[in-house]
Write a protein that holds these residues in place. Sequence first.
Motif, short mmCIF file in Angstrom:
data_model
loop_
_atom_site.label_atom_id
_atom_site.label_comp_id
_atom_site.label_asym_id
_atom_site.label_seq_id
_atom_site.Cartn_x
_atom_site.Cartn_y
_atom_site.Cartn_z
N SER A 1 -7.40 -4.41 15.19
CA SER A 1 -6.20 -3.77 14.63
C SER A 1 -6.53 -2.40 14.02
O SER A 1 -5.66 -1.55 13.95
CB SER A 1 -5.53 -4.69 13.60
OG SER A 1 -6.35 -4.84 12.47
N LEU A 2 -7.78 -2.19 13.61
CA LEU A 2 -8.18 -0.91 13.00
C LEU A 2 -8.57 0.14 14.03
O LEU A 2 -8.46 1.35 13.75
CB LEU A 2 -9.35 -1.14 12.05
CG LEU A 2 -9.08 -1.98 10.81
CD1 LEU A 2 -10.39 -2.30 10.08
CD2 LEU A 2 -8.12 -1.28 9.88
N MET A 3 -9.05 -0.27 15.19
CA MET A 3 -9.55 0.67 16.20
C MET A 3 -8.50 1.71 16.58
O MET A 3 -7.34 1.40 16.83
CB MET A 3 -9.98 -0.07 17.46
CG MET A 3 -11.15 -0.99 17.23
SD MET A 3 -12.66 -0.11 16.93
CE MET A 3 -13.70 -0.86 18.11
N GLY A 4 -8.94 2.97 16.58
CA GLY A 4 -8.06 4.08 16.98
C GLY A 4 -7.16 4.59 15.87
O GLY A 4 -6.43 5.55 16.06
N LYS A 5 -7.22 3.97 14.71
CA LYS A 5 -6.36 4.38 13.59
C LYS A 5 -7.10 5.37 12.70
O LYS A 5 -8.31 5.48 12.73
CB LYS A 5 -5.92 3.16 12.77
CG LYS A 5 -5.23 2.07 13.58
CD LYS A 5 -3.95 2.58 14.22
CE LYS A 5 -3.15 1.44 14.81
NZ LYS A 5 -3.17 1.34 16.22
N ALA A 6 -6.33 6.10 11.88
CA ALA A 6 -6.90 7.14 11.01
C ALA A 6 -6.69 6.80 9.54
O ALA A 6 -5.93 5.87 9.20
CB ALA A 6 -6.23 8.48 11.33
N VAL A 7 -7.35 7.58 8.67
CA VAL A 7 -7.20 7.40 7.23
C VAL A 7 -5.73 7.56 6.86
O VAL A 7 -5.05 8.46 7.34
CB VAL A 7 -8.06 8.42 6.45
CG1 VAL A 7 -7.76 8.36 4.96
CG2 VAL A 7 -9.54 8.17 6.70
N GLY A 8 -5.23 6.65 6.04
CA GLY A 8 -3.84 6.66 5.62
C GLY A 8 -2.94 5.76 6.45
O GLY A 8 -1.85 5.40 6.02
N ASP A 9 -3.41 5.38 7.63
CA ASP A 9 -2.61 4.49 8.48
C ASP A 9 -2.56 3.09 7.86
O ASP A 9 -3.52 2.64 7.25
CB ASP A 9 -3.20 4.36 9.88
CG ASP A 9 -2.98 5.60 10.74
OD1 ASP A 9 -2.24 6.50 10.30
OD2 ASP A 9 -3.57 5.66 11.84
N VAL A 10 -1.41 2.46 8.01
CA VAL A 10 -1.25 1.07 7.59
C VAL A 10 -1.09 0.27 8.87
O VAL A 10 -0.22 0.56 9.69
CB VAL A 10 -0.02 0.89 6.66
CG1 VAL A 10 0.18 -0.58 6.33
CG2 VAL A 10 -0.18 1.73 5.41
N VAL A 11 -1.96 -0.70 9.03
CA VAL A 11 -1.93 -1.51 10.25
C VAL A 11 -1.64 -2.95 9.90
O VAL A 11 -1.97 -3.42 8.81
CB VAL A 11 -3.25 -1.41 11.03
CG1 VAL A 11 -3.49 0.01 11.49
CG2 VAL A 11 -4.43 -1.90 10.22
N GLY A 12 -1.03 -3.63 10.82
CA GLY A 12 -0.74 -5.04 10.64
C GLY A 12 -1.82 -5.88 11.26
O GLY A 12 -1.90 -5.98 12.47
N ALA A 13 -2.68 -6.42 10.44
CA ALA A 13 -3.68 -7.37 10.92
C ALA A 13 -3.02 -8.74 10.88
O ALA A 13 -2.01 -8.92 10.19
CB ALA A 13 -4.91 -7.33 10.02
N PRO A 14 -3.56 -9.70 11.60
CA PRO A 14 -2.96 -11.03 11.60
C PRO A 14 -2.71 -11.56 10.18
O PRO A 14 -3.65 -11.76 9.42
CB PRO A 14 -3.97 -11.89 12.34
CG PRO A 14 -4.69 -10.92 13.23
CD PRO A 14 -4.74 -9.63 12.44
N GLY A 15 -1.46 -11.71 9.83
CA GLY A 15 -1.09 -12.29 8.54
C GLY A 15 -1.11 -11.34 7.37
O GLY A 15 -0.89 -11.76 6.24
N GLN A 16 -1.36 -10.04 7.60
CA GLN A 16 -1.41 -9.12 6.46
C GLN A 16 -1.37 -7.66 6.92
O GLN A 16 -1.47 -7.38 8.09
CB GLN A 16 -2.67 -9.35 5.65
CG GLN A 16 -3.94 -9.15 6.43
CD GLN A 16 -5.15 -9.61 5.66
OE1 GLN A 16 -5.06 -9.89 4.49
NE2 GLN A 16 -6.27 -9.70 6.31
#
Length: 160
Positions: free
Chosen positions: A137-152
């Motif tokens: 879920s974090l791959m390819g994202k940048a500082v400040g991005d909010v990503v949805g990991a499983p359950g959070q």
Amino acid sequence: MSVAFTKEDSAETASETLLPDRPVSPHPNHVTEAGLKALQSALDQAREAYETAQKIEDVNERRRQAAAPLRDARYFAARVRTAQVIASPASHDTVAFGSTVTFRRADGRVQTYHIVGEDEADPKAGSISFVSPVARSLMGKAVGDVVGAPGQELEIMAIS
């Protein structure tokens, strides 16, 4: 001569000392340079343990002592053979294999993990596999991005 009068176990008992192969992941075997060195070291240790077991005179004890190192040597030989060393990322703009990423969880906890290969992952020591749900879920994202990991949700705070 009956098996009862020999020192060796029956063929059936001897086959019980052969352990099934360790499961190999279907994912590409991406590793860091340190991960490849760790795999090679583990292979060397397994081979040494196997050689040591081969010096045991009692055939049944030799089989028992050699079973795990033989299985491990097969596994680590395959992992070394298929290893694909991935260079450290040239940029820290986005999360990639080899990045160290700091993120905040929805409950306020801040965690830092190094994204590495499957065999070198150790969450307690601060490294996670690139195929883990959080890393994916974090791959390819940048500082400040909010990503949805499983359950959070995870907010990326830093990438190095």
